[in-house]
Design a protein around this motif. Structure first.
Motif, mmCIF file in Angstrom:
data_model
loop_
_atom_site.group_PDB
_atom_site.id
_atom_site.type_symbol
_atom_site.label_atom_id
_atom_site.label_comp_id
_atom_site.label_asym_id
_atom_site.label_seq_id
_atom_site.Cartn_x
_atom_site.Cartn_y
_atom_site.Cartn_z
ATOM 1 N N ALA A 33 13.320 17.540 1.573
ATOM 2 C CA ALA A 33 12.425 17.150 0.491
ATOM 3 C C ALA A 33 11.126 16.610 1.075
ATOM 4 O O ALA A 33 11.126 15.976 2.131
ATOM 5 C CB ALA A 33 13.070 16.092 -0.397
ATOM 6 N N ILE A 34 10.034 16.891 0.378
ATOM 7 C CA ILE A 34 8.716 16.376 0.750
ATOM 8 C C ILE A 34 8.137 15.715 -0.495
ATOM 9 O O ILE A 34 7.974 16.362 -1.529
ATOM 10 C CB ILE A 34 7.777 17.511 1.215
ATOM 11 C CG1 ILE A 34 8.374 18.267 2.398
ATOM 12 C CG2 ILE A 34 6.400 16.952 1.551
ATOM 13 C CD1 ILE A 34 7.618 19.534 2.774
ATOM 14 N N PHE A 35 7.849 14.430 -0.403
ATOM 15 C CA PHE A 35 7.207 13.718 -1.510
ATOM 16 C C PHE A 35 5.710 13.773 -1.266
ATOM 17 O O PHE A 35 5.201 13.190 -0.316
ATOM 18 C CB PHE A 35 7.672 12.269 -1.587
ATOM 19 C CG PHE A 35 9.133 12.096 -1.908
ATOM 20 C CD1 PHE A 35 9.926 13.159 -2.314
ATOM 21 C CD2 PHE A 35 9.728 10.865 -1.817
ATOM 22 C CE1 PHE A 35 11.272 13.004 -2.614
ATOM 23 C CE2 PHE A 35 11.076 10.688 -2.115
ATOM 24 C CZ PHE A 35 11.843 11.758 -2.513
ATOM 25 N N THR A 36 4.999 14.511 -2.123
ATOM 26 C CA THR A 36 3.557 14.623 -1.997
ATOM 27 C C THR A 36 2.913 13.626 -2.956
ATOM 28 O O THR A 36 3.248 13.579 -4.138
ATOM 29 C CB THR A 36 3.074 16.074 -2.199
ATOM 30 O OG1 THR A 36 1.676 16.147 -1.925
ATOM 31 C CG2 THR A 36 3.400 16.633 -3.552
ATOM 32 N N ILE A 37 2.017 12.808 -2.435
ATOM 33 C CA ILE A 37 1.520 11.619 -3.109
ATOM 34 C C ILE A 37 0.182 11.882 -3.781
ATOM 35 O O ILE A 37 -0.754 12.385 -3.155
ATOM 36 C CB ILE A 37 1.345 10.465 -2.095
ATOM 37 C CG1 ILE A 37 2.570 10.298 -1.214
ATOM 38 C CG2 ILE A 37 0.944 9.171 -2.800
ATOM 39 C CD1 ILE A 37 3.836 9.911 -1.915
#
Length: 65
Positions: A33-37
């Protein structure tokens, strides 16, 4: 072990030329998973759009003062 990138800015212009490859390489390396802010309304909208584009991306919506 699960690998999660908890703070990415996939919307940044620097990623534009090869964003697909970057996300693919992260996935191949085991990043689940990649949390893009998002920091503003515009970047939060971009984060939501990217989360809809990449199955491993999740949007974090924000508005910093």
């Amino acid at each position: 072990m699960s690998l999660i990138d908890t703070h990415a800015h996939l919307d940044e212009e620097a990623f534009e030329p090869d964003r697909d490859e970057i996300v693919a390489r992260a996935t191949e390396a085991g990043v689940e998973a990649i949390f893009t802010i998002g920091l503003t309304l515009a970047t939060s909208r971009a984060a939501v759009e990217l989360a809809g584009t990449y199955p491993s991306a999740y949007a974090v919506v924000g508005n910093q003062p």
